[in-house]
Design an enzyme around this catalytic site. Structure first.
Site, short mmCIF file in Angstrom:
data_model
loop_
_atom_site.label_atom_id
_atom_site.label_comp_id
_atom_site.label_asym_id
_atom_site.label_seq_id
_atom_site.Cartn_x
_atom_site.Cartn_y
_atom_site.Cartn_z
N SER A 183 0.83 -1.20 0.00
CA SER A 183 0.00 0.00 0.00
C SER A 183 0.86 1.25 0.00
O SER A 183 1.97 1.27 0.55
CB SER A 183 -0.86 -0.02 1.26
N TYR A 219 -1.94 -1.40 11.01
CA TYR A 219 -2.22 -1.83 9.64
C TYR A 219 -1.06 -1.43 8.71
O TYR A 219 -0.51 -2.25 7.98
CB TYR A 219 -3.53 -1.23 9.11
N LYS A 274 2.05 -3.67 6.47
CA LYS A 274 2.44 -3.59 5.06
C LYS A 274 3.96 -3.36 4.96
O LYS A 274 4.64 -3.97 4.13
CB LYS A 274 1.66 -2.49 4.35
C1 UD1 Z 1 -5.90 4.61 3.67
C2 UD1 Z 1 -4.49 4.25 3.27
C3 UD1 Z 1 -4.48 3.05 2.38
C4 UD1 Z 1 -5.21 1.93 3.03
C5 UD1 Z 1 -6.62 2.37 3.32
C6 UD1 Z 1 -7.33 1.24 4.04
C7 UD1 Z 1 -2.96 6.15 3.02
C8 UD1 Z 1 -2.44 7.18 2.10
N1 UD1 Z 1 -3.89 5.34 2.51
O1 UD1 Z 1 -6.55 5.12 2.56
O2 UD1 Z 1 -3.17 2.64 2.15
O3 UD1 Z 1 -5.20 0.81 2.19
O4 UD1 Z 1 -6.59 3.50 4.18
O5 UD1 Z 1 -8.64 1.60 4.35
O6 UD1 Z 1 -2.58 6.04 4.16
N2 UD1 Z 1 -12.98 10.51 3.48
C9 UD1 Z 1 -14.00 11.36 3.86
N3 UD1 Z 1 -15.14 10.81 4.37
C10 UD1 Z 1 -15.31 9.46 4.53
C11 UD1 Z 1 -14.26 8.60 4.12
C12 UD1 Z 1 -13.11 9.16 3.62
O7 UD1 Z 1 -13.89 12.58 3.74
O8 UD1 Z 1 -16.37 9.06 5.02
C13 UD1 Z 1 -11.74 11.08 2.91
C14 UD1 Z 1 -10.50 10.79 3.73
O9 UD1 Z 1 -10.28 11.78 4.68
C15 UD1 Z 1 -9.44 10.76 2.64
C16 UD1 Z 1 -10.17 10.27 1.40
O10 UD1 Z 1 -11.54 10.47 1.66
O11 UD1 Z 1 -9.02 12.06 2.39
C17 UD1 Z 1 -9.92 8.80 1.12
O12 UD1 Z 1 -10.16 8.06 2.30
P1 UD1 Z 1 -10.17 6.48 2.33
O13 UD1 Z 1 -11.05 5.95 1.25
O14 UD1 Z 1 -10.48 6.06 3.72
O15 UD1 Z 1 -8.70 6.07 1.93
P2 UD1 Z 1 -7.28 6.51 2.55
O16 UD1 Z 1 -7.44 7.02 3.93
O17 UD1 Z 1 -6.61 7.35 1.56
#
Ligand code: UD1
Length: 338
Positions: free
Chosen positions: A125, A150, A154
């Site tokens: 990841s 987690y 990785k």
């Molecule tokens: C993270 C990890 C990734 C891991 C994954 C597992 C990093 C860069 N990435 O992904 O390696 O495999 O978690 O779950 O560390 N968001 C919202 N509202 C929500 C959900 C998400 O605003 O309800 C935003 C988050 O703040 C983020 C983006 O959407 O900015 C993506 O979030 P998400 O899909 O959870 O993935 P990552 O956090 O990037």
């Protein structure tokens, strides 16, 4: 040629099984169904015309893993997806994550070391980079101290494989560092099936769009980005699945430059949370109910991939846009709520 896909009923695993079968590989899946469903086998069969072999097995049971490899001595490649992946849960239950993600990896590698040739693809990841200093992120960016158990699994997983490859010349391995996988198969037969409340952005968006959730919380709009929300590299799951097949073929054909290699798998393009929402609104024709809330602890501001190495060395490139992937995610959401 027989390939073992652990976690092959999961989101990325199932799409990879489809691409493997489309290329003529014989697939055997191991999955404990802890975060997946056996019905996924039917989806795979509907797309490819073939039901893969399936063994419901918990990889933590060492003896069962040994027995499996004794029964399937013709397995030449392993793609290892099976792992727990919820960052928050890993903080609550670190030992579960170390046992699930590290213990099982060791058991599988031990079996592969008994062979005189084996190919291994590992689900890593972009989390290993933490908040990288430079964008886009290249594979030689430093690995940062992990923010969660987690993430640590990785990083440790990669190190365990690298150390094992050093002393096992017949073991060839590739770690694929995924950015943010999303979407569903164009056929609508397989997709993401999050159990409970989704932690990831895209399933939360589509579940809100369909009315299963009241509203999406956008975690922070005061980040130093153009619209204030975090930026990620959203990669279409079918593109990601294809990267696994290309990586496996590289090893099976002996085209690898060393017996342990690492590749970023992303699109190279960063999109903000608000852009992801806009793209959903465009493909669905619906207004998404969302509100801005506080930042989520542990979130980094920006992460998107430099894909040059994957493009040039693997000969693989992401083909789909965020909008196309979002469209398939939405088609899937509507189908499963029918
Ligand atoms: C993270 C990890 C990734 C891991 C994954 C597992 C990093 C860069 N990435 O992904 O390696 O495999 O978690 O779950 O560390 N968001 C919202 N509202 C929500 C959900 C998400 O605003 O309800 C935003 C988050 O703040 C983020 C983006 O959407 O900015 C993506 O979030 P998400 O899909 O959870 O993935 P990552 O956090 O990037």
């Amino acid at each position: 040629m027989k390939v073992l896909v652990t976690g092959g009923l999961g989101f990325i695993g199932s799409h990879t099984v489809v691409e493997l079968q489309n290329k003529g590989f014989e697939v055997v899946i191991i999955d404990d169904c802890s975060n997946s469903d056996e019905s996924v086998l039917e989806g795979i069969e509907a797309i490819t015309g073939k039901k893969p072999l399936f063994e419901k097995l918990d990889l933590k049971e060492r003896q069962k893993v040994e027995d499996f490899f004794a029964r399937h001595q013709d397995v030449e490649g392993v793609i290892h997806f099976a792992a727990s992946k919820a960052v928050g849960e890993s903080v609550e239950k670190p030992l579960l994550y170390y046992e699930n993600n590290i213990g099982t990896l060791v058991y599988i590698l031990k079996e592969l070391c008994k062979k005189n040739k084996a190919s291994f693809i590992f689900s890593s990841s972009c989390t290993v980079y933490g908040q990288a200093d430079k964008m886009p992120i290249t594979e030689d960016a430093p690995v940062k101290v992990a923010e969660s158990p987690y993430g640590n699994t990785k990083q440790m997983g990669e190190e365990i494989i690298a150390d094992t490859c050093k002393v096992t010349p017949y073991l060839n391995a590739i770690a694929l560092r995924y950015f943010n996988p999303m979407g569903a198969h164009p056929s609508g037969e397989i997709g993401e099936l999050p159990k409970g409340v989704p932690q990831n952005l895209v399933p939360f968006i589509t579940q809100t769009g369909i009315g299963l959730r009241k509203e999406l919380s956008v975690f922070g709009d005061d980040y130093p980005t153009p619209d204030g929300t975090c930026i990620r590299d959203y990669i279409y799951v079918v593109d990601l699945a294809k990267a696994h097949v290309v990586a496996l073929e590289r090893l099976l054909n002996g085209n690898n430059e060393s017996n342990y290699e690492v590749f970023n798998v992303g699109t190279g393009k960063g999109s903000s949370v608000l852009e992801a929402i806009k793209s959903f609104e465009k493909v669905s024709g619906k207004k998404l109910n969302y509100k801005i809330v506080d930042r989520r602890p542990g979130d980094i501001t920006t992460a998107y991939a430099d894909t040059t190495k994957a493009n040039e060395v693997l000969g693989w490139k992401a083909e789909y846009t965020l909008e196309e992937a979002m469209n398939y995610a939405w088609i899937w959401e509507q189908k499963i709520r029918d």
